[in-house]
Design a protein around this motif. Structure first.
Motif, PDB file in Angstrom:
ATOM      1  N   ILE A 156     -12.364  -7.701  -4.108  1.00  0.00           N
ATOM      2  CA  ILE A 156     -12.041  -7.018  -5.370  1.00  0.00           C
ATOM      3  C   ILE A 156     -11.843  -5.523  -5.110  1.00  0.00           C
ATOM      4  CG2 ILE A 156     -12.855  -6.487  -7.714  1.00  0.00           C
ATOM      5  CD1 ILE A 156     -12.238  -9.439  -7.364  1.00  0.00           C
ATOM      6  N   GLU A 157     -12.688  -4.981  -4.263  1.00  0.00           N
ATOM      7  CA  GLU A 157     -12.591  -3.553  -3.938  1.00  0.00           C
ATOM      8  C   GLU A 157     -11.256  -3.234  -3.251  1.00  0.00           C
ATOM      9  OE1 GLU A 157     -16.026  -2.169  -1.878  1.00  0.00           O
ATOM     10  OE2 GLU A 157     -15.055  -0.312  -1.249  1.00  0.00           O
ATOM     11  N   ILE A 158     -10.862  -4.096  -2.321  1.00  0.00           N
ATOM     12  CA  ILE A 158      -9.588  -3.893  -1.615  1.00  0.00           C
ATOM     13  C   ILE A 158      -8.414  -3.946  -2.597  1.00  0.00           C
ATOM     14  CG2 ILE A 158      -7.996  -4.975   0.035  1.00  0.00           C
ATOM     15  CD1 ILE A 158     -10.762  -5.948   1.402  1.00  0.00           C
ATOM     16  N   LEU A 159      -8.456  -4.906  -3.505  1.00  0.00           N
ATOM     17  CA  LEU A 159      -7.378  -4.999  -4.498  1.00  0.00           C
ATOM     18  C   LEU A 159      -7.295  -3.721  -5.320  1.00  0.00           C
ATOM     19  CD1 LEU A 159      -7.910  -8.668  -5.753  1.00  0.00           C
ATOM     20  CD2 LEU A 159      -6.032  -7.828  -4.339  1.00  0.00           C
ATOM     21  N   ASN A 160      -8.460  -3.217  -5.726  1.00  0.00           N
ATOM     22  CA  ASN A 160      -8.463  -2.009  -6.551  1.00  0.00           C
ATOM     23  C   ASN A 160      -7.998  -0.786  -5.765  1.00  0.00           C
ATOM     24  OD1 ASN A 160      -9.165  -3.123  -9.021  1.00  0.00           O
ATOM     25  ND2 ASN A 160     -11.333  -3.180  -8.474  1.00  0.00           N
ATOM     26  N   GLN A 161      -8.227  -0.779  -4.493  1.00  0.00           N
ATOM     27  CA  GLN A 161      -7.699   0.321  -3.671  1.00  0.00           C
ATOM     28  C   GLN A 161      -6.187   0.181  -3.505  1.00  0.00           C
ATOM     29  OE1 GLN A 161      -9.952  -0.021  -0.064  1.00  0.00           O
ATOM     30  NE2 GLN A 161     -11.762   0.962  -0.929  1.00  0.00           N
ATOM     31  N   ASP A 162      -5.736  -1.005  -3.136  1.00  0.00           N
ATOM     32  CA  ASP A 162      -4.318  -1.195  -2.834  1.00  0.00           C
ATOM     33  C   ASP A 162      -3.432  -1.004  -4.067  1.00  0.00           C
ATOM     34  OD1 ASP A 162      -5.063  -1.705  -0.266  1.00  0.00           O
ATOM     35  OD2 ASP A 162      -4.607  -3.858  -0.293  1.00  0.00           O
ATOM     36  N   PHE A 163      -3.841  -1.581  -5.183  1.00  0.00           N
ATOM     37  CA  PHE A 163      -2.997  -1.496  -6.381  1.00  0.00           C
ATOM     38  C   PHE A 163      -3.040  -0.101  -7.017  1.00  0.00           C
ATOM     39  CE2 PHE A 163      -1.196  -5.661  -7.576  1.00  0.00           C
ATOM     40  CZ  PHE A 163      -1.730  -6.450  -6.579  1.00  0.00           C
ATOM     41  N   ARG A 164      -4.100   0.676  -6.711  1.00  0.00           N
ATOM     42  CA  ARG A 164      -4.200   2.030  -7.283  1.00  0.00           C
ATOM     43  C   ARG A 164      -3.821   3.117  -6.274  1.00  0.00           C
ATOM     44  NH1 ARG A 164      -6.837   3.383 -11.685  1.00  0.00           N
ATOM     45  NH2 ARG A 164      -5.323   5.063 -11.512  1.00  0.00           N
ATOM     46  N   ASN A 176      -5.128   3.799   4.319  1.00  0.00           N
ATOM     47  CA  ASN A 176      -3.974   3.898   5.220  1.00  0.00           C
ATOM     48  C   ASN A 176      -2.670   4.175   4.466  1.00  0.00           C
ATOM     49  OD1 ASN A 176      -3.625   1.368   4.044  1.00  0.00           O
ATOM     50  ND2 ASN A 176      -2.702   0.479   5.880  1.00  0.00           N
ATOM     51  N   SER A 177      -2.764   4.751   3.258  1.00  0.00           N
ATOM     52  CA  SER A 177      -1.521   5.058   2.531  1.00  0.00           C
ATOM     53  C   SER A 177      -0.701   6.080   3.320  1.00  0.00           C
ATOM     54  CB  SER A 177      -1.832   5.574   1.123  1.00  0.00           C
ATOM     55  OG  SER A 177      -2.598   6.745   1.204  1.00  0.00           O
ATOM     56  N   LEU A 178       0.591   6.071   3.107  1.00  0.00           N
ATOM     57  CA  LEU A 178       1.482   6.895   3.921  1.00  0.00           C
ATOM     58  C   LEU A 178       1.189   8.381   3.734  1.00  0.00           C
ATOM     59  CD1 LEU A 178       4.947   5.121   3.398  1.00  0.00           C
ATOM     60  CD2 LEU A 178       3.339   4.861   5.299  1.00  0.00           C
ATOM     61  N   PRO A 179       1.280   9.160   4.807  1.00  0.00           N
ATOM     62  CA  PRO A 179       1.086  10.610   4.685  1.00  0.00           C
ATOM     63  C   PRO A 179       2.232  11.250   3.909  1.00  0.00           C
ATOM     64  CG  PRO A 179       1.798  10.030   6.908  1.00  0.00           C
ATOM     65  CD  PRO A 179       1.558   8.740   6.187  1.00  0.00           C
ATOM     66  N   THR A 180       1.982  12.411   3.344  1.00  0.00           N
ATOM     67  CA  THR A 180       2.965  13.050   2.453  1.00  0.00           C
ATOM     68  C   THR A 180       4.271  13.398   3.170  1.00  0.00           C
ATOM     69  OG1 THR A 180       1.886  15.155   2.895  1.00  0.00           O
ATOM     70  CG2 THR A 180       1.245  14.001   0.877  1.00  0.00           C
ATOM     71  N   ASN A 181       4.215  13.529   4.489  1.00  0.00           N
ATOM     72  CA  ASN A 181       5.448  13.882   5.201  1.00  0.00           C
ATOM     73  C   ASN A 181       6.233  12.652   5.679  1.00  0.00           C
ATOM     74  OD1 ASN A 181       3.748  13.006   7.191  1.00  0.00           O
ATOM     75  ND2 ASN A 181       4.022  14.769   8.558  1.00  0.00           N
ATOM     76  N   ASN A 230       5.538  -2.382   3.355  1.00  0.00           N
ATOM     77  CA  ASN A 230       5.338  -2.844   1.984  1.00  0.00           C
ATOM     78  C   ASN A 230       4.437  -4.084   1.965  1.00  0.00           C
ATOM     79  OD1 ASN A 230       6.139  -4.342  -0.637  1.00  0.00           O
ATOM     80  ND2 ASN A 230       7.044  -2.322  -0.875  1.00  0.00           N
ATOM     81  N   TYR A 231       3.574  -4.176   0.960  1.00  0.00           N
ATOM     82  CA  TYR A 231       2.661  -5.327   0.865  1.00  0.00           C
ATOM     83  C   TYR A 231       3.398  -6.665   0.763  1.00  0.00           C
ATOM     84  CZ  TYR A 231      -1.066  -1.955  -0.134  1.00  0.00           C
ATOM     85  OH  TYR A 231      -1.965  -0.920  -0.057  1.00  0.00           O
ATOM     86  N   MET A 232       4.690  -6.631   0.391  1.00  0.00           N
ATOM     87  CA  MET A 232       5.428  -7.885   0.216  1.00  0.00           C
ATOM     88  C   MET A 232       6.229  -8.262   1.451  1.00  0.00           C
ATOM     89  SD  MET A 232       4.060  -8.618  -2.543  1.00  0.00           S
ATOM     90  CE  MET A 232       4.772 -10.242  -2.773  1.00  0.00           C
ATOM     91  N   CYS A 251      -1.126  -2.803   8.857  1.00  0.00           N
ATOM     92  CA  CYS A 251       0.188  -2.170   8.965  1.00  0.00           C
ATOM     93  C   CYS A 251       0.814  -1.997   7.579  1.00  0.00           C
ATOM     94  CB  CYS A 251       1.078  -3.030   9.859  1.00  0.00           C
ATOM     95  SG  CYS A 251       2.664  -2.324  10.284  1.00  0.00           S
ATOM     96  N   MET A 252       0.352  -2.762   6.597  1.00  0.00           N
ATOM     97  CA  MET A 252       0.947  -2.677   5.258  1.00  0.00           C
ATOM     98  C   MET A 252       0.145  -1.702   4.409  1.00  0.00           C
ATOM     99  SD  MET A 252       0.095  -6.508   3.725  1.00  0.00           S
ATOM    100  CE  MET A 252       1.366  -7.358   4.613  1.00  0.00           C
ATOM    101  N   SER A 253       0.821  -0.951   3.546  1.00  0.00           N
ATOM    102  CA  SER A 253       0.108   0.124   2.861  1.00  0.00           C
ATOM    103  C   SER A 253       0.669   0.512   1.500  1.00  0.00           C
ATOM    104  CB  SER A 253       0.110   1.372   3.751  1.00  0.00           C
ATOM    105  OG  SER A 253       1.447   1.797   3.972  1.00  0.00           O
ATOM    106  N   MET A 254       1.701  -0.151   1.012  1.00  0.00           N
ATOM    107  CA  MET A 254       2.290   0.368  -0.232  1.00  0.00           C
ATOM    108  C   MET A 254       2.979  -0.678  -1.112  1.00  0.00           C
ATOM    109  SD  MET A 254       5.848   2.099   1.183  1.00  0.00           S
ATOM    110  CE  MET A 254       6.529   2.359  -0.456  1.00  0.00           C
ATOM    111  N   PHE A 255       2.877  -0.430  -2.426  1.00  0.00           N
ATOM    112  CA  PHE A 255       3.843  -0.950  -3.397  1.00  0.00           C
ATOM    113  C   PHE A 255       4.728   0.231  -3.783  1.00  0.00           C
ATOM    114  CE2 PHE A 255       0.347  -4.019  -4.607  1.00  0.00           C
ATOM    115  CZ  PHE A 255       1.016  -5.175  -4.252  1.00  0.00           C
TER     116      PHE A 255
END
Ligand SMILES: [Zn+2]
Length: 422
Positions: free
Chosen positions: A96-104, A109-114, A293-295, A302-306
């Motif tokens: 549940i915690e992972i879902l709340n991190q990934d969807f929010r 491991n979210s992508l860096p701003t650059n 992408n998560y999909m 290696c996956m990190s974003m919607f």
């Protein structure tokens, strides 16, 4: 890019007329296609659903975040044959915690701003809570446990979803996300139903995940599933459950019906080096495929974003076929109106971001103590001789996860589970 309604109806047809070979990682699309072939009324249902979806998306530009968090009540059905398959509460909390991190977009491991694709990353404003009310309004942990004689389950017969077949019946899918956790045949990681199937296939609605890829502790990553040990099988499958398609559109450079994901030639595995496959399809561009992408099918780490477009498509489902979830009491919206039993206490909200209120009608107020205990039984915080209720508790410093609240009044000891998700 989605141009008009007629275009994507044709796209659906073209997509499903190309029954490309699927590997065993996720069978959601394969099952969706099979059902549609067997049931012409489902095809018409999918068309109707897509029209509503695209209209909602057009009416809600993705540049405008709604500011409104949608919280989906979840029930986890653990269906086990061996003791090992009867995974711990802690493993479920970790998922549940992972879902709340990934969807929010709070994943570490979210992508860096650059990063060139940072601009496409999105907070979907969707969260998940373990149900605290069952379909009958009774208190629940949000977890069911069923012993089965089945050594493993198959996506072909869906037995895990039916009590009469050795599984567990789903809870009302218009009010809950049903997550079954079990052993699956072969190396299939999981599968999900799509929102457009809810009307015709209510009893099978939900997501099935093999226990070796559920959460990030306990059995997660065991038995050869090392690269799926971070709980992102559920992130991917719930994406399908909320109407997302695979990033490659399940065809050669296929369309996933989302306009800010990059076209991909096919699915990707392991962890490609960025940029990967520049200009592999028309519109992919010099930065290559959005394999992170998560999909897609890359490794969990290696996956990190919607994208914002994917977030919008999921929120369209939550305002379309899955709209009834918005009024579910599964996570206790009606909690405040309840009569409090003399020998119990209530916690609101639960889950919380760390601040919540405890209320009780216990009489011996001068002796009441409250302790916060972690899942290992370690005492973390103690509030002594509380004089009055409701009592406000602030645990903002504790990390996300499950905890126990123990209340004692000298003669009675009561325990309830809480979940903190920031
Ligand atoms: Zn999939």
């Amino acid at each position: 890019m989605i141009k008009n309604t007629l275009f994507f109806i044709v796209l659906i047809f073209v997509s499903f007329s190309h029954l490309i070979a699927q590997n065993n990682k996720c069978s959601s699309v394969k099952l969706h296609e099979q059902r549609m072939m067997e049931d012409p009324s489902l095809f018409s249902q999918i068309q109707k659903s897509e029209i509503v979806t695209q209209k909602w998306i057009l009416d809600h530009p993705k540049t405008n975040k709604s500011g409104q968090i949608i919280t989906i009540p979840v029930v986890v059905h653990v269906v086990y044959n061996t003791i090992v398959e009867n995974i711990s509460d802690a493993q479920i909390f970790s998922q549940i915690e992972i879902l709340n991190q990934d969807f929010r977009l709070k994943n570490t491991n979210s992508l860096p701003t650059n990063h060139p694709y940072y601009q496409f990353t999105a907070d979907t404003e969707i969260e998940f809570c373990l149900a605290i009310k069952d379909p009958f309004g009774n208190s629940t942990s949000g977890i069911t446990r069923t012993k089965t004689n089945e050594v493993s389950f198959s996506d072909a017969d869906d037995k895990v979803k039916y009590g009469i077949k050795g599984g567990k019946d789903n809870w009302d899918p218009t009010k809950y996300l049903n997550l079954w956790v079990c052993n699956l045949k072969g190396d299939l990681l999981g599968y999900a139903t799509f929102p457009s199937e809810l009307t015709n296939y209510k009893s099978s609605d939900g997501v099935v995940i093999r226990h070796q890829t559920f959460g990030n502790i306990g059995t997660a990553g065991s038995e050869g599933f090392t690269v799926n040990s971070i709980g992102r099988t559920a992130t991917h499958e719930i994406g399908h459950w909320l109407n997302l398609n695979h990033i490659w559109g399940d065809a050669n450079c296929g369309d996933d019906l989302v306009d800010d994901t990059k076209p991909s030639k096919t699915e990707n595995y392991d962890c490609p080096t960025f940029p990967f496959n520049p200009n592999s399809c028309s519109g992919t561009g010099d930065n290559g495929e959005m394999f992170m992408n998560y999909m897609d099918y890359v490794n969990d780490d290696c996956m990190s974003m919607f994208t914002a477009g994917q977030g919008l498509r999921m929120r369209a489902a939550l305002n379309g076929d899955r709209k009834s979830l918005l009024t579910s009491n599964g996570c206790g919206k009606a909690f405040l109106n309840e009569v409090i039993d003399a020998n119990s206490f209530t916690i609101y909200p639960n889950p919380s971001k760390g601040s919540f209120e405890i209320n009780t009608q216990l009489k011996n107020l001068e002796t009441i103590n409250i302790e916060i205990v972690n899942l290992l039984g370690e005492k973390l915080v103690k509030f002594s001789t509380i004089q009055s209720f409701p009592y406000q508790v602030n645990l903002n410093d504790l990390p996300n996860g499950g905890y126990f609240v123990k209340m004692t009044d000298g003669s009675i000891s009561l325990t309830q589970k809480i979940f903190i998700s920031k």
